[in-house]
Scaffold this active site. Structure first.
Site: not given
Lengths: 303, 303
Positions: A66, A141, A210, A268
């Site tokens: 993504d 992450h 992220d 997000h």
């Protein structure tokens, strides 16, 4: 001079509710940076009338789909549009291998050069030009992932023209702008402080996505004018954030508050939430100057 | 029983004018086949309310990005939606390597199995079940590329119930449906023709994209009920079709006419054309039962 962020996508893992995968364009003084490039980014660029040909630098935070699956299509469209000038792509180890493999099987020989720069934890400054620099910093992450800090360099001091002596040379002029004292033909030292005003502020933008909540990032993003931080979940779902290495609203807002940033933008969002208004309520409860990352929205930082 | 094609994308190389990259869903009797999977296909599937979880077979014609770049995102979304059942992906050599590399770097361990079936020029039947089969055939593009023919098997003959003798057993019943004569308890041969009606027609769909005009394909797609053929260019631009290994309107329509298909659908339009109405005029001048591939449109073949 321009310092403008445009959101092209704001959703996490599965695109939903009209929200696309992560991508943003940051323009600093005519230099266009594409930050992450989820599937469909080239469509979003067209939709929001951004200019593909102006992008010379693409930064990919990590190799979850993504955040980068739109990259090969974008590279291909640049090729088909006749691009000749170089493109630099910054990303974690593996990105160059993936792109190169796909170009090999499509037998595409690009009519412009791509330079891949692999992000490393111990090499923070990844780009600089005369007026700004970008540093990359590791975040927390499930796979190797980087945040980015875009920061203008210290700007020249502003000369008070009516106070400038007649004898001042162009070297004096440059010295004053750089904050150096000058010396008169008679040998008198004249402080730059009397002849100049402080420079305009050096603006900055920090991108953190992220990542699990990292309180220690507050020193990295300290006093950024604009902070984008992921907030995949509402705070009541913090257990999901912990298991998936994401952050909640309250966590993002806490970092913004402790780092004393100017404005917080969260994004997000998980596909499980259709209505995002509770996200805004939660972040504002901790950090009032917060906004949701809404596709097509621009966020400007004035000089 | 259903035999329905849905167009999810109809544009070539660069998505433009609201037209997405190539993808289609064909439903034959509850089996859902995804044919090609350009960037953004998962968004189109959501937009047109198709059901991702129903797709068990994905066919990729070739490895130009506009035909497969949506595949990794789709695979990932199936994973995140909790899919457990197997997925079979048919594609040219290289597809498995590309997908596997991307899953490796995202450290994704799918919670369902994928079986990759590599398309080969000398192995035409790539799938069959009790009522249909798919054959792949090479077409003429810049890189290895395949067309697909979906064809129902011969259906059972329809028994005329009022003529069926009282003594007929279930074996007789099946023999009649299969077109075999039956024998009465007294030893008399009774022709299946007197007790049954011909079977419903076996429907077929042929997919030809991307390819240079191949007149010899008329034997492969002969009398298909539905033919999708690329028509990237208007016929006045045939020189572009020749250099890029694509087809024009007139060429697609000529194949449809010579192969005596039921209906022609053209697609894979070049981004240089905003208005598609001249495409329809040109194909209809050769083959009147032609339509444009319009995203979201369904094309049904009745029994």
């Amino acid at each position: 001079l321009t310092f403008q962020l445009t959101i092209l996508g704001s959703n996490s893992a599965i695109p939903a509710h009209g929200r696309n995968h992560t991508s943003q364009i940051l323009i600093i003084n005519n230099e266009h940076f594409l930050i992450d490039c989820g599937e469909g980014t080239q469509l979003q660029i067209t939709k929001y009338k951004c200019r593909l040909g102006r992008i010379n630098h693409i930064l990919i935070s990590h190799l979850h789909g993504d955040h980068y699956l739109g990259l090969v299509g974008l590279i291909s469209s640049m090729h088909l549009q006749g691009r000749k000038k170089p493109l630099t792509i910054y990303g974690p180890p593996g990105l160059a291998e993936i792109i190169t493999l796909q170009l090999k099987y499509s037998q595409t020989v690009l009519n412009y050069p791509i330079e891949f720069k692999e992000l490393q934890e111990d090499d923070p400054v990844i780009f600089q030009n005369f007026n700004m620099e970008i540093t990359a910093f590791p975040v927390n992450h499930r796979i190797p992932c980087f945040g980015f800090l875009f920061k203008e360099k210290v700007k020249p001091r502003k000369i008070i023209k009516e106070k400038l002596p007649d004898w001042a040379t162009s070297k004096d002029f440059n010295d004053l702008k750089a904050g150096k004292d000058i010396i008169s033909p008679k040998g008198k030292v004249i402080s730059f402080k009397t002849l100049t005003l402080p420079p305009k502020k050096s603006r900055s933008y920090a991108y953190c996505s992220d990542t699990r909540f990292m309180p220690e990032l507050k020193t990295v993003v300290k006093k950024a004018d604009l902070l984008y931080h992921e907030a995949t979940f509402l705070h009541e779902n913090i257990q999901w954030a912990e298991t998936t290495f994401h952050s909640t609203t309250i966590e993002a807002a806490t970092l913004a508050k402790e780092a004393k940033v100017g404005k917080l933008i969260i994004g997000h969002f998980s596909a499980r939430y259709k209505d995002l208004s509770p996200f805004l309520v939660e972040v504002k409860s901790i950090f009032p100057n917060s906004e949701l990352a809404i596709e097509g929205n621009h966020y400007e930082v004035s000089e």
